[in-house]
Design an enzyme around this catalytic site. Structure first.
Site, PDB file in Angstrom:
ATOM      1  N   CYS A 215       0.901  -1.356  -0.116  1.00 39.38           N
ATOM      2  CA  CYS A 215       0.050   0.032   0.091  1.00 39.38           C
ATOM      3  C   CYS A 215       0.716   1.316   0.048  1.00 39.38           C
ATOM      4  O   CYS A 215       1.542   1.495   1.107  1.00 39.38           O
ATOM      5  CB  CYS A 215      -0.969  -0.056   1.314  1.00 39.38           C
ATOM      6  SG  CYS A 215      -1.561   1.500   1.522  1.00 39.38           S
TER       7      CYS A 215
ATOM      8  N   CYS B 125       0.339   3.786   2.829  1.00 44.30           N
ATOM      9  CA  CYS B 125       0.601   3.217   4.113  1.00 44.30           C
ATOM     10  C   CYS B 125       2.047   3.809   4.089  1.00 44.30           C
ATOM     11  O   CYS B 125       2.572   4.090   5.176  1.00 44.30           O
ATOM     12  CB  CYS B 125       0.438   1.865   3.894  1.00 44.30           C
ATOM     13  SG  CYS B 125      -1.409   1.444   4.009  1.00 44.30           S
TER      14      CYS B 125
END
Length: 118
Positions: A39, A42
Site C-alpha cells: 500500500c 501506508c
C-alpha cells in the site's frame, strides 16, 4: 513489550489480544494503523505515524499488517488501507481512513484531551 513512544508491530492474534487488554487495563488510548506492505499511502504516512508515537508517549500506537493478520482485519471490518482505529477500553471511539495527516493528528489530540489521567 516496546518502549513508550514507539510504534508496536503486532504479528499474532495473541499479541493483538494482549495489547487490547493492556489498553483496557491501563485506560490508555490505542491507535491502530491497519496497513499493508503493498500500500503506497501506508508507506507515505508510516514515518509521520512514528513521529506521532514519539510525541505522544501516553498513547499506544500499534501497527497491524492486514495480510499477516487477516482475521483481525476482518473482525474490525477494515476495508481500506491505511485505516486508523482509535480504541478506548476495547471499543472503537473513532476511525480515520486514508493517509490524512491532519485528520489523524487532530483525532488523536481530541481523544487525548478527553482521556482522564489516573
Amino acid at each position: 513489550m516496546a518502549e513508550e513512544g514507539q510504534v508496536i508491530g503486532v504479528h499474532t492474534v495473541d499479541a493483538w489480544n494482549e495489547h487490547l487488554q493492556k489498553g483496557i487495563d491501563d485506560k490508555k488510548l490505542i491507535v491502530v494503523d491497519f496497513t499493508a506492505s503493498w500500500c503506497g499511502p501506508c508507506k507515505f504516512i508510516a514515518s509521520f505515524y512514528a513521529e506521532l508515537a514519539k510525541k505522544m508517549p501516553t498513547v499506544t500506537f500499534l501497527k497491524v499488517d492486514v495480510d499477516e493478520l487477516k482475521s483481525v482485519a476482518t473482525d474490525w471490518a477494515v476495508e481500506a488501507m491505511p485505516t486508523f482505529m482509535f480504541l478506548k477500553e476495547g471499543k472503537i471511539v473513532d476511525k480515520v481512513v486514508g493517509a490524512k495527516k491532519d485528520e489523524l493528528q487532530q483525532t488523536i489530540a481530541k481523544h487525548i484531551s478527553s482521556t482522564s489521567t489516573a
